[in-house]
Write an enzyme that holds these catalytic residues in place. Structure first.
Site, PDB file in Angstrom:
ATOM      1  N   LYS A   1       0.859  -1.187   0.000  1.00 62.21           N
ATOM      2  CA  LYS A   1       0.000   0.000   0.000  1.00 62.21           C
ATOM      3  C   LYS A   1       0.891   1.233   0.000  1.00 62.21           C
ATOM      4  CE  LYS A   1      -4.003   1.797   2.598  1.00 62.21           C
ATOM      5  NZ  LYS A   1      -4.872   1.536   3.778  1.00 62.21           N
TER       6      LYS A   1
ATOM      7  N   SER B   1      -9.737   1.241   2.661  1.00 63.88           N
ATOM      8  CA  SER B   1      -8.903   2.077   1.819  1.00 63.88           C
ATOM      9  C   SER B   1      -7.779   1.330   1.104  1.00 63.88           C
ATOM     10  CB  SER B   1      -8.289   3.183   2.677  1.00 63.88           C
ATOM     11  OG  SER B   1      -7.434   2.610   3.667  1.00 63.88           O
TER      12      SER B   1
ATOM     13  N   SER C   1      -9.734  -1.253   6.958  1.00 63.30           N
ATOM     14  CA  SER C   1      -9.305  -1.045   5.572  1.00 63.30           C
ATOM     15  C   SER C   1      -8.616  -2.208   4.879  1.00 63.30           C
ATOM     16  CB  SER C   1      -8.388   0.165   5.492  1.00 63.30           C
ATOM     17  OG  SER C   1      -9.165   1.321   5.403  1.00 63.30           O
TER      18      SER C   1
HETATM   19  N1  GLN Z   1     -13.033   3.371   6.158  1.00 60.64           N
HETATM   20  C1  GLN Z   1     -12.410   3.775   7.379  1.00 60.64           C
HETATM   21  C2  GLN Z   1     -12.039   5.241   7.316  1.00 60.64           C
HETATM   22  O1  GLN Z   1     -12.332   5.831   6.335  1.00 60.64           O
HETATM   23  C3  GLN Z   1     -11.231   2.932   7.669  1.00 60.64           C
HETATM   24  C4  GLN Z   1      -9.975   3.433   7.108  1.00 60.64           C
HETATM   25  C5  GLN Z   1      -8.822   2.568   7.408  1.00 60.64           C
HETATM   26  O2  GLN Z   1      -8.937   1.502   8.036  1.00 60.64           O
HETATM   27  N2  GLN Z   1      -7.678   3.035   6.974  1.00 60.64           N
HETATM   28  O3  GLN Z   1     -11.473   5.796   8.216  1.00 60.64           O
END
Ligand code: GLN
Length: 460
Positions: free
Chosen positions: A54, A129, A153
């Site tokens: 990532k 994400s 995410s």
């Molecule tokens: N969807 C969650 C957020 O927008 C989780 C993001 C993540 O785990 N990086 O914060």
């Protein structure tokens, strides 16, 4: 396969999958250099595998942008501990993967460099994400991938894409070199097409690191012994995760997995985690507060491109750089986070959210103390949604995390594995374990996986 042929084959697959927009940075020259490095090194537990990273994990060869304009072209002078460890274990670093900007989102539509397409249906999102990492593994481009979890995410995109995603206990993997988002929540996490691939990658990167004071002193994780059955194991089904209006395909997938757990000999019992409904509101106070503080460092002085403002002073430089550099969701988090921490409001929001977080943690402690070994739930409320469907409504987007953010708030290990397909789209099931009990969770997931056909339709 030799490292040189793995590098060539990986390059061919990255080129062939370009339309997914899942990889932000890669080149055949860097792949070939990786192959030369591996040829001179001793073999390790990850030899013969390729891994995507990532783009919020810093690397010295590729740029690290967090899919943000504010870091466009930035190359780190040092490398994340997790990346050093997977290289040392013999993995070939293939590419940096697309993501929601600064890991804020659940669909990878918030990338400044364009959305990632779902490998099975280009009109849908791969989740987020870590959507680029999930898509590369699901499309068979790399063997595994690293993502990061702050609030689901890795598990959420794993579920959408039909692969396995494992989030370890908080502190199991060093955060050194992971661009900070929510520091009390952030966990580097792994993807694989099987539990064993994802778990082997996790084992290789786990363990204490003097460069991250929050890593635990425990020895690195090891692969648990294979279990032929799950006799003696108690699996709890928290009723708050199975609402009456749960998507019928998701319910059917979970029913199938629960039947398989019983066939394997596990004792399945209903349990309750009564504060679950507060998890999303709590997360969306704690997370923006920590994000606003962490993102203060991106000011155009130390990292990435700089915009000089009209006034020519330092405040104008900050405003111009941050105004151009950050996308809408990042700005929203910084505004919300600054508000909930501000004098006069922090007791009402931030301190209260921290108190509710304790209640959520106590819910989990209570079920594990009552003899439950693992919890099983759906990973997401629906299969992969359509691109554009939730982008204009942040609350709808945040609700995609409803089943994954509780384990993040509690710092617990959790994983998502495919339990079948509904109308062709993957459905994921989630296992959660007590703090530092990744071994039980991984062993059960491997047994469950062998008892399920991950591509069978769940509503036949
Ligand atoms: N969807 C969650 C957020 O927008 C989780 C993001 C993540 O785990 N990086 O914060």
């Amino acid at each position: 396969m030799s490292a040189a042929s793995l590098a060539r084959e990986t390059g061919r697959r990255l080129a062939a999958s370009a339309s997914l927009n899942a990889a932000l940075h890669w080149s055949q020259a860097l792949l070939d250099r990786e192959a030369e490095r591996l040829d001179q090194a001793l073999p390790g537990s990850l030899s013969g595998t390729s891994v995507a990273l990532k783009d919020n994990l810093v690397t010295i060869d590729h740029p690290t942008t967090c899919a943000s304009r504010i870091l466009e072209g930035y190359v780190s002078p040092f490398e994340a501990t997790a990346v050093q460890r997977l290289r040392a274990a013999g993995a070939l670093v293939a590419a940096k993967a697309n993501m929601d900007e600064f890991a804020m989102g659940s669909s990878t539509e918030h990338s400044a460099f364009g959305r990632v397409l779902h490998p099975l249906d280009p009109d849908r999102v791969p989740g987020g994400s870590s959507g680029g990492s999930a898509a590369l593994v699901a499309a068979g481009v790399t063997t595994t991938a690293l993502g990061s979890e702050t609030g689901g995410s890795v598990r959420q995109p794993a579920s959408f894409c039909g692969v396995v995603g494992i989030k370890p206990s908080y502190g199991r993997v060093s955060r050194f070199g992971l661009v900070a988002f929510g520091s009390s929540l952030d966990c580097i996490s792994t993807f694989g097409r099987s539990t064993s691939d994802a778990a082997q990658l996790l084992c290789a990167i786990s363990g204490h690191d003097p460069l991250d004071a929050t890593t635990r002193a425990d020895p690195p994780l090891a692969m648990p012994p294979v279990r032929q059955d799950l006799r003696g194991l108690v699996v709890g089904l928290p009723r708050e995760y199975f609402p009456a209006d749960l998507h019928p395909g998701v319910r059917a997938g979970c029913d199938r997995a629960i039947a398989a757990l019983k066939r394997l000999g596990a004792e399945v019992r209903d349990v309750s985690l009564p504060h679950t409904r507060f998890a999303v509101p709590t997360y969306y106070i704690v997370n923006p507060a920590e994000a606003a503080a962490n993102l203060a460092r991106f000011d155009g002085v130390r990292f990435g491109p700089r915009q000089v403002g009209p006034e020519g002073d330092v405040r104008a430089l900050y405003q111009a750089t941050r105004g151009v550099g950050f996308g809408a969701e990042v700005r929203r988090r910084i505004l919300v986070g600054t508000f909930v921490l501000s004098a006069g409001y922090s007791d009402q929001y931030y301190s209260r959210a921290q108190a509710v977080r304790r209640l959520i943690i106590r819910d989990f402690d209570a079920v594990f103390e009552a003899g439950v070994d693992l919890l099983f739930t759906p990973t997401t409320p629906t299969p992969a949604f359509r691109a554009g469907e939730k982008i204009a409504d942040p609350v709808q987007m945040y609700l995609a995390d409803i089943f994954v953010c509780p384990a993040s708030l509690a710092g617990l290990p959790a994983l998502s594995l495919p339990v079948g397909r509904d109308l062709g789209l993957p459905v994921g099931g989630q296992l959660m374990a007590a703090d530092r009990d990744e071994a039980t969770m991984i062993a059960a997931a491997i047994a469950l996986e062998s008892a399920l056909d991950p591509i069978a339709e769940v509503r036949a």
